[in-house]
Design an enzyme around this catalytic site. Structure first.
Site, PDB file in Angstrom:
ATOM      1  N   HIS A 283      28.123   3.921 114.667  1.00 42.51           N
ATOM      2  CA  HIS A 283      27.893   2.430 114.751  1.00 42.51           C
ATOM      3  C   HIS A 283      29.212   1.813 114.415  1.00 42.51           C
ATOM      4  CE1 HIS A 283      23.717   3.342 114.309  1.00 42.51           C
ATOM      5  NE2 HIS A 283      23.714   3.495 112.943  1.00 42.51           N
TER       6      HIS A 283
ATOM      7  N   CYS B 153      31.270   4.886 118.515  1.00 41.74           N
ATOM      8  CA  CYS B 153      31.080   5.081 119.917  1.00 41.74           C
ATOM      9  C   CYS B 153      31.694   3.973 120.600  1.00 41.74           C
ATOM     10  CB  CYS B 153      29.502   4.717 120.089  1.00 41.74           C
ATOM     11  SG  CYS B 153      29.089   4.716 121.856  1.00 41.74           S
TER      12      CYS B 153
ATOM     13  N   HIS C  14      21.685  -4.384 110.328  1.00 38.53           N
ATOM     14  CA  HIS C  14      21.734  -3.144 110.763  1.00 38.53           C
ATOM     15  C   HIS C  14      23.547  -2.934 110.896  1.00 38.53           C
ATOM     16  CE1 HIS C  14      22.274   0.204 113.663  1.00 38.53           C
ATOM     17  NE2 HIS C  14      21.044   0.324 113.205  1.00 38.53           N
TER      18      HIS C  14
ATOM     19  N   GLU D 188      25.682  -1.661 112.578  1.00 43.09           N
ATOM     20  CA  GLU D 188      26.387  -1.835 113.937  1.00 43.09           C
ATOM     21  C   GLU D 188      26.718  -3.274 114.296  1.00 43.09           C
ATOM     22  OE1 GLU D 188      24.670  -0.218 117.803  1.00 43.09           O
ATOM     23  OE2 GLU D 188      25.053  -2.138 118.491  1.00 43.09           O
TER      24      GLU D 188
ATOM     25  N   SER E 174      16.038   5.156 111.804  1.00 44.69           N
ATOM     26  CA  SER E 174      16.774   4.934 112.958  1.00 44.69           C
ATOM     27  C   SER E 174      16.333   3.626 113.867  1.00 44.69           C
ATOM     28  CB  SER E 174      16.774   6.021 113.801  1.00 44.69           C
ATOM     29  OG  SER E 174      16.924   6.041 115.130  1.00 44.69           O
TER      30      SER E 174
ATOM     31  N   SER F 285      19.171   9.791 117.651  1.00 41.41           N
ATOM     32  CA  SER F 285      19.900  10.551 116.424  1.00 41.41           C
ATOM     33  C   SER F 285      19.074  11.797 116.217  1.00 41.41           C
ATOM     34  CB  SER F 285      20.123   9.678 115.406  1.00 41.41           C
ATOM     35  OG  SER F 285      18.868   8.890 115.052  1.00 41.41           O
TER      36      SER F 285
HETATM   37  S1  SF4 Z   1      23.161   4.411 121.444  1.00 33.46           S
HETATM   38 FE1  SF4 Z   1      24.646   6.011 121.279  1.00 33.46          FE
HETATM   39  S2  SF4 Z   1      25.737   5.949 123.401  1.00 33.46           S
HETATM   40 FE2  SF4 Z   1      24.644   4.014 122.994  1.00 33.46          FE
HETATM   41  S3  SF4 Z   1      25.960   2.644 121.970  1.00 33.46           S
HETATM   42 FE3  SF4 Z   1      24.662   3.505 120.440  1.00 33.46          FE
HETATM   43  S4  SF4 Z   1      25.841   5.369 119.748  1.00 33.46           S
HETATM   44 FE4  SF4 Z   1      26.806   4.417 121.698  1.00 33.46          FE
END
Ligand code: SF4
Length: 850
Positions: free
Chosen positions: A302, A324, A352, A354, A445, A493
């Site tokens: 994230h 990522c 979240h 991210e 998730s 995940s």
């Molecule tokens: S889903 Fe997986 S590959 Fe796509 S951005 Fe998120 S961590 Fe990266």
């Protein structure tokens, strides 16, 4: 798929509980090996066998028995035995029985013979090294003695037993010492067994570990029948990379204190796995605890906020950045457009991690589009719209639409990850085409929840589960019984093997678990006036209607059926109006009856039946609710004119034909076979009672040219024509009639060939015995001409004594035709010229007295 799994290990390692749980999870047949030793003990008690002196007899009985073992009961020659094998008497004798090496060998043989379409799991001593040497998978479950002692201690304390921990530990260590070092059959790991050390695992984790290996072994070998898997599923490359990075650190930096900033991924199994490797989870508020040189932090996929990364750098905290690449692109775009004066709108959940990370790159000034609403006011006339990587494309489109209504300069950057898009696209496609969708993923998730939402839109029967054990029996039962086509996908995940575990759970039940005709054993939960509710293996509620109980059992209902007791029934419906499986005792009864019938047929034994109806060519009779046909010719020795007179009668019959055609038994019975058997028995008795020379009463049954057949107390005897009288008899019917009651003497007795020769004449005086006195040579007698022959005429002197007048002795004249001189019935005088007493001949002459 026929898989065999052997689970061995030291005492209290949890091998039995794991084996049982694995069997439940994948629908493998669990063979409780200990029950076979208990059964052996049970038989020795029942048959009164001294297993020291009569081991051979005990072995013979077991060899000739039909045994099927289940998890907590077994079926012995059609009899279900559960609690009967757990009596105190058996407890006290079972170890003696199991110490007999011949019995152990036999039981091992029996254990090896068990097969199951779904697979077999067995636990116990020697399972991997002796009993199932060729098992597909072998596990050797171990745990440190103190861990095993603690588990045992906790278990006993929980059940209210007052124990000392040290005492238990000593006992376990002592037992290990004996088991590993004993001369015969010491505890040892099979060379090809996988060791599962459960010292640091809880029970569920131990089962999961064994389960994972089974899944990896089985899934590639299976052909899916009910389950369809979404093409794109499971770990995305970002998550895979993060997990691999952390694993690399764990494996290479043993002396480091490893931490992750937040959970490495939203998956409990993976978190627990790293936790067992001593990986700690920290959050941004306690980063200051990472002061040691040996501390190393792994940043998850994230990503982290810019200011948090600054803290790491300024505090010289060593870290591995597993963010990522796609998330990093979002960070960069946010920063670029923010610096160009664009308002930043992010589609997604602002809480979240991210999104928090992305927001940090516009100094936490982003606005959010979430649940179709814009959170925050757009101040600039330039807007850059981006998306959380796991967002639904539909939401992103809605956000663009809304923002475009407010300002003209809109830069839309679709940052939805391909991985997410592809998983959602495939989930949607699959959901349209199946009856049931299962999303395997952590409920925390985001991408897994999005998959659930997408699936739910097209398939009402969509669920999200975190692990195989979340798939409860009622859902599993519904899937199997309704033969749902099941779609499966998993979040980015979710480790691959967890989804495979779910697939295996379903596929291994598809054909063989809950199906019509299967025998289930359940505990009675409740009884009302229509049904008994049973609980099978504590996870399936089934119904046994009282109408499906045999009449016999209904008559003693209160004694037979009590809440808390176990009974068995056969499945006759997979789903009644309440969606419950329905059992029948009648069908069990029928099956047992069929077994009895087969046995009676094989052993040519009789059975009592009731005649239910007369049909064309015979009657239908019933034995324990199984119907048999008895042809009219098999009802009696004689022809039966009115078959209806048999209806309602109880008869004894023998099964003379039994064959299965199109899953139906054609069974023919014969009463005549019984009558014949009875006749034979009676005849045997009579033959035994007959004595040569005895005089017996009898009745004339049949007459023919050579004599008469008479009935002597039920057996046939022959009264030859020559034995009827001392005199000459032309036709038997001249002297005897059918039905005449006469006395005869047994003159020959051949028991082996069943031949009885009789004589009537021996009971009369022999008129020839004093013939020379009665008829002296030279005397003239008066007699009656009785027949002619070519060589002369016979003259009867008295019944049974004829004399012959030779043709030359009839007249002095030439005699060409005797009838020219004599007439049958004519009285004539003649002289006795010769007597041959031995050959019973008297020669007469008429001409000498002419
Ligand atoms: S889903 Fe997986 S590959 Fe796509 S951005 Fe998120 S961590 Fe990266």
């Amino acid at each position: 798929m026929n898989i065999s799994i052997a689970i061995d290990g030291p005492a209290s390692s949890g091998k039995s509980s794991i084996a049982k749980c694995i069997s439940d999870r994948f629908n493998f047949k669990f063979i409780n090996t200990g029950l076979l030793y208990r059964l052996t003990t049970y038989i020795s008690i029942k048959e009164n066998i001294d297993f020291d002196l009569e081991e051979g007899r005990l072995i013979e009985i077991i060899k000739n028995s039909k045994i099927d073992v289940h998890s907590n009961y077994l079926v012995y020659n059609g009899l279900i035995l559960g609690d009967e094998l757990r009596t105190q008497e058996i407890d006290s004798k079972v170890s003696l029985v199991s110490s007999k090496s011949n019995i152990r060998r036999l039981i091992n043989e029996i254990l090896r013979s068990f097969k199951s379409e779904n697979g077999i799991v067995m636990d116990g001593r020697d399972i991997g090294t002796e009993v199932l040497k060729d098992a597909c998978l072998k596990f050797f479950i171990i745990a440190d003695p103190d861990v095993r002692a603690k588990r045992r201690y906790d278990q006993l304390v929980k059940s209210g037993v007052d124990v000392e921990y040290n005492k238990i530990l000593n006992e376990i260590e002592k037992r290990d010492n004996i088991d590993y070092n004993k001369e015969e059959g010491p505890l040892k790991k099979a060379n090809d067994a996988k060791v599962i050390d459960t010292s640091n695992l809880d029970f569920q984790e131990s089962v999961d570990e064994v389960s994972r290996i089974i899944v990896e072994y089985m899934i590639p070998k299976m052909e899916f029948k009910q389950v369809r898997v979404a093409e794109n599923n499971g770990f995305c490359h970002g998550v895979l990379r993060a997990v691999n990075e952390l694993d690399k650190v764990v494996k290479s930096d043993n002396d480091k204190n490893i931490s992750t900033l937040g959970e490495i991924i939203h998956n409990k199994q993976i978190i627990n796995y790293f936790s067992r490797q001593n990986v700690k989870i920290v959050n941004k508020e306690n980063l200051d605890t990472l002061k040691d040189d040996r501390d190393i932090l792994v940043i998850r996929a994230h990503g982290i906020p810019r200011d948090v990364e600054d803290v790491l750098i300024t505090n010289f905290i060593e870290y591995v950045d597993a963010t990522c690449g796609r998330v990093k692109v979002i960070h960069k775009k946010v920063r670029d457009y923010y610096e160009k004066g664009y308002d930043i709108v992010i589609v997604g959940n602002k809480n979240h991690p991210e999104i928090i990370g992305a927001n940090s790159y516009c100094d936490y000034n982003a606005k959010f589009f979430f649940e179709d609403k814009l959170d925050g006011e757009i101040l600039s006339d330039k807007v850059c719209v981006l998306s959380q990587t796991t967002e639904k494309y539909e939401n992103f489109e809605n956000a663009i639409k809304l923002v475009s209504e407010k300002c003209k300069d809109v830069v839309s950057l679709n940052t939805i990850c391909d991985a997410t898009y592809l998983r959602q696209r495939d989930a949607a496609q699959l959901a349209k085409d199946v009856d049931f969708m299962i999303i395997v993923g952590d409920k925390l998730s985001s991408n897994s929840n999005k998959l659930y939402e997408v699936s739910k839109k097209y398939c009402e029967n969509s669920i999200i589960i975190e692990r195989a054990s979340d798939l409860k029996s009622d859902i599993l039962n519904e899937i199997i019984t309704n033969c749902y086509k099941v779609g499966i996908t998993s979040g980015a995940s979710t480790p691959d093997w967890i989804m495979k575990e779910v697939i295996l759970m379903i596929e291994n039940r598809t054909e063989n678990n809950i199906k019509i005709g299967k025998l289930l054993r359940g505990k009675i939960e409740s009884i009302d006036d229509k049904n008994l509710v049973l609980n099978v293996d504590e996870n399936l509620e089934v119904i046994l209607p009282i109408a499906e109980i045999s009449l016999d059992e209904r008559n003693k209902f209160g004694d037979t059926f009590k809440v808390g007791e176990y009974i068995d029934g056969k499945i006759i419906s997979l789903s009644n109006s309440d969606g419950k499986v329905v059992l029948s005792r009648l069908e069990v009864f029928r099956e047992k009856s069929l077994e009895i019938l087969k046995e009676k047929f094989n052993n040519s034994e009789r059975l009592s039946v009731i005649v239910k109806e007369d049909v064309k060519g015979g009657v239908i009779v019933e034995f324990n609710s199984i119907k048999l046909f008895v042809p009219a010719s098999h009802l009696d020795f004689i022809h039966i004119e009115n078959l209806n007179e048999f209806v309602g009668r109880e008869l004894e019959v023998k099964v003379i034909e039994m064959k299965e055609e199109k899953n139906q038994f054609k069974i023919i019975g014969s009463r005549r076979a019984v009558l014949e058997e009875e006749k034979k028995i009676r005849e045997n008795e009579i033959w035994k009672s007959l004595v040569l020379g005895d005089v017996v009463d009898c009745e004339v049954k049949r007459i023919n040219t050579f004599g008469a057949f008479v009935d002597v107390n039920g057996v046939d005897g022959l009264l030859h024509i020559s034995e009827i009288s001392w005199g000459r008899i032309d036709k038997v019917s001249d002297v005897l009639n059918i039905g005449d009651k006469i006395k005869v003497k047994i003159i020959d007795l051949d028991r082996e060939n069943r031949k009885l020769s009789l004589s009537m004449k021996v009971l009369q005086d022999d008129p020839w015995s004093n013939v020379d006195e009665k008829y002296p040579i030279g005397a003239v007698v008066l007699g009656k001409v009785v027949r002619f022959a070519e060589f002369g005429a016979f003259v009867e002197l008295e019944p049974s004594i004829d004399g012959l007048v030779h043709i030359s002795q009839i007249s002095h004249k030439r005699v060409n035709d005797i009838s020219d001189f004599l007439q049958i019935g004519q009285e004539v005088k003649a002289k006795i010229v010769e007597i041959n007493k031995e050959n019973k001949r008297i020669e007469l002459s008429i001409k000498v007295i002419e």
